[in-house]
Design a protein around this motif. Structure first.
Motif, PDB file in Angstrom:
ATOM      1  N   ILE A 221      29.436  42.400  89.452  1.00  0.00           N
ATOM      2  CA  ILE A 221      30.846  42.520  89.871  1.00  0.00           C
ATOM      3  C   ILE A 221      31.815  42.186  88.722  1.00  0.00           C
ATOM      4  CG2 ILE A 221      30.353  42.074  92.326  1.00  0.00           C
ATOM      5  CD1 ILE A 221      31.872  39.331  91.875  1.00  0.00           C
TER       6      ILE A 221
ATOM      7  N   GLY B  91      30.473  46.264  95.073  1.00  0.00           N
ATOM      8  CA  GLY B  91      30.621  44.816  94.874  1.00  0.00           C
ATOM      9  C   GLY B  91      30.580  44.042  96.180  1.00  0.00           C
ATOM     10  N   VAL B  92      31.314  44.529  97.191  1.00  0.00           N
ATOM     11  CA  VAL B  92      31.335  43.856  98.502  1.00  0.00           C
ATOM     12  C   VAL B  92      29.936  43.883  99.127  1.00  0.00           C
ATOM     13  CG1 VAL B  92      32.187  44.064 100.883  1.00  0.00           C
ATOM     14  CG2 VAL B  92      33.799  44.161  98.969  1.00  0.00           C
TER      15      VAL B  92
ATOM     16  N   THR C 120      34.292  37.862 100.424  1.00  0.00           N
ATOM     17  CA  THR C 120      33.159  38.336 101.243  1.00  0.00           C
ATOM     18  C   THR C 120      31.980  37.379 101.132  1.00  0.00           C
ATOM     19  OG1 THR C 120      33.821  40.635 100.870  1.00  0.00           O
ATOM     20  CG2 THR C 120      31.561  40.270 101.648  1.00  0.00           C
ATOM     21  N   ASN C 121      31.656  36.988  99.891  1.00  0.00           N
ATOM     22  CA  ASN C 121      30.498  36.123  99.657  1.00  0.00           C
ATOM     23  C   ASN C 121      30.635  34.797 100.391  1.00  0.00           C
ATOM     24  OD1 ASN C 121      29.010  33.901  97.985  1.00  0.00           O
ATOM     25  ND2 ASN C 121      28.072  35.818  97.346  1.00  0.00           N
TER      26      ASN C 121
ATOM     27  N   CYS D  51      35.490  40.547  96.660  1.00  0.00           N
ATOM     28  CA  CYS D  51      34.038  40.293  96.644  1.00  0.00           C
ATOM     29  C   CYS D  51      33.720  38.815  96.837  1.00  0.00           C
ATOM     30  CB  CYS D  51      33.435  40.774  95.319  1.00  0.00           C
ATOM     31  SG  CYS D  51      33.460  42.560  95.159  1.00  0.00           S
TER      32      CYS D  51
ATOM     33  N   MET E 123      27.632  41.302  97.482  1.00  0.00           N
ATOM     34  CA  MET E 123      27.926  39.939  97.951  1.00  0.00           C
ATOM     35  C   MET E 123      27.406  39.719  99.378  1.00  0.00           C
ATOM     36  SD  MET E 123      29.600  38.216  95.550  1.00  0.00           S
ATOM     37  CE  MET E 123      28.404  38.856  94.423  1.00  0.00           C
TER      38      MET E 123
END
Length: 482
Positions: A402, A265-266, A421-422, A418, A269
């Motif tokens: 995600i 997921g991270v 991070t985005n 996530c 992103m």
């Protein structure tokens, strides 16, 4: 056999009972939820038509210079990063529905501050508040939709999140042509008010209710979402089989069923932001003006329309093609178009300016006479291709994935990581873009984006699981087995 088993996990134990599921109320719940992303799109699109007005405004307390305008545009991403973290906490503590209703408050309050602004700092504060609401929205809505949907339509409904974001951006661009900045803020506040009203009549997600041991309420939620004739007991038992009652501990992060989906997921992103989407949008108006589009506001509308059209295409086909196919196609199109962008700048911009001066206007205007106009079609084609490619895959799919891959007990905190991070990456790419051009040159920067797009495709091939047609419980079981 596989199809029959899939139907069972959907909550339809017999082949002939599948038609008894009614999606009308599910679509209504999705519509209520995606008014949040529509608000979020209006927030993102608001700065584009408003900054030119605020740079020319008569009131010296509200007039912005280029540095203040840059902060006005990018403060939303910082607010959204904080909102993503807060949303991760709220979604597990108070539930998906209430979190969505609560995020209407900073939306409306942020616009009230903007409308009544007497100085630039009030405008900044309004942007941070609407950014905070956008961050909560970008986390909660995908989770809500994935938990109320069944696999047959989850991809399409999940993609509506990004579709409504780009619709909101386009709406702000179009409305910004006719409305002054205060009236545009009034218009932008409407979707969040309507969402608050609609969501008050919608159910909480069955999975959250079962996780809180509220079985009768979960059955009532399923009855609303699937219609009165579906086998609610059967679906309820399937969800219960996957619900783990214990809370999330720090030691759980050593478990592959937690850290593997988190890393995927991270990374999704991160890769979404380093495709260069913000950089390309930054150049959009300049590129259209070089191609003799005199009204740059219409250029924004054209770009927004391309986004809406191709995101709609993605939403319609994602449950047939699968998630990975769209990520492949999208990544390849973006890699080619950013490489073409690099070629355009290499041909147009003289080396002495290209390497030392990051000012786009200066470098384009200092190109040899006639050079840019003779090949400006290359930039316009690259821009159209890039925006279409992004909208087809890397725009909507990471948000959908995600919302599907995290285990129920950790869905809030992992989604929060996530989203954080985005938005941090969006802020860094937007703010540091000029420094990149100064260091790598314009063409070097776009070729770097092209390399990242190739990496996206490789990462998708080796690490991203295909979630098409699977229940959230099946996806969770897949990571537990690994």
């Amino acid at each position: 056999m596989a199809a029959e088993e899939s139907r069972c996990l959907l909550g339809y134990p017999a082949a002939d009972s599948h038609p008894r599921v009614q999606n009308k109320k599910l679509y209504l719940a999705t519509f209520a939820a995606v008014l949040g992303p529509l608000s979020f799109g209006f927030v993102l699109g608001y700065s584009s038509p408003v900054i030119p007005q605020l740079r020319k405004i008569n009131d010296p307390k509200l007039r912005m210079d280029s540095s203040q305008a840059s902060w006005f545009g990018s403060l939303v991403t910082l607010g959204a990063a904080a909102g993503g973290t807060l949303g991760g906490y709220l979604v597990d503590k108070v539930g998906r529905k209430l979190s969505l209703m609560l995020c209407s408050i900073p939306y409306v309050f942020g616009y009230v501050v903007t409308i009544s602004a007497q100085n630039v700092w009030m405008l900044y504060f309004g942007r941070i508040l609407t950014g905070l609401a956008s961050g909560i929205t970008s986390l909660v809505v995908p989770v809500y939709i994935s938990e109320v949907s069944h696999p047959k339509v989850r991809g399409m409904l999940g993609s509506c999140v990004q579709l409504m974001v780009v619709t909101g951006i386009l709406g702000a661009y179009i409305a910004g042509i006719a409305l002054k900045w205060r009236w545009l803020a009034v218009l932008c506040s409407f979707p969040s008010c309507i969402m608050l009203l609609f969501m008050s009549f919608m159910p909480e997600t069955p999975r959250f209710l079962l996780n809180r041991n509220k079985r009768s309420e979960a059955i009532a939620s399923l009855r609303f979402l699937r219609g009165p004739h579906a086998d609610h007991e059967w679906e309820c038992r399937q969800i219960e089989a996957g619900v783990q009652e214990e809370g999330l501990n720090l030691s759980d992060f050593k478990n592959p069923s937690i850290y593997r989906p988190l890393l995927i997921g991270v990374a999704l992103m991160f890769f979404q932001q380093v495709t260069g989407i913000n950089a390309v949008m930054f150049y959009a108006e300049t590129i259209f003006e070089d191609a003799n589009f005199k009204d740059s506001r219409m250029a924004s509308v054209i770009v927004g329309s391309i986004q809406v059209c191709f995101t709609a295409v993605a939403a319609l086909i994602i449950d047939k093609t699968g998630r990975k196919v769209l990520l492949y196609i999208s990544g390849i199109i973006m890699a080619l178009s950013t490489a073409l962008f690099g070629l355009y700048f290499k041909m147009v911009l003289p080396n002495r300016n290209n390497s030392s001066n990051p000012d786009v206007w200066f470098t384009l205007n200092s190109a040899s006479p006639g050079t840019e106009s003779s090949i400006s079609w290359l930039a316009v084609v690259s821009l159209g291709l890039f925006v279409a490619g992004f909208a087809l895959g890397w725009g909507p799919v990471p948000w959908l994935v995600i919302s599907e891959i995290f285990p129920l007990k950790a869905r809030g905190i992992l989604s929060g990581a996530c989203v954080l991070t985005n938005w941090v990456m969006a802020f860094l790419v937007t703010k540091e873009f000029h420094d990149f051009i100064g260091f790598l040159t314009s063409y070097g920067t776009f070729w770097l984006f092209s390399a990242f797009c190739c990496l996206n495709v490789t990462f998708t091939a080796f690490y991203v699981p295909e979630t098409k047609g699977q229940t959230l419980e099946q996806i969770e079981a897949y990571f537990r087995r690994s």
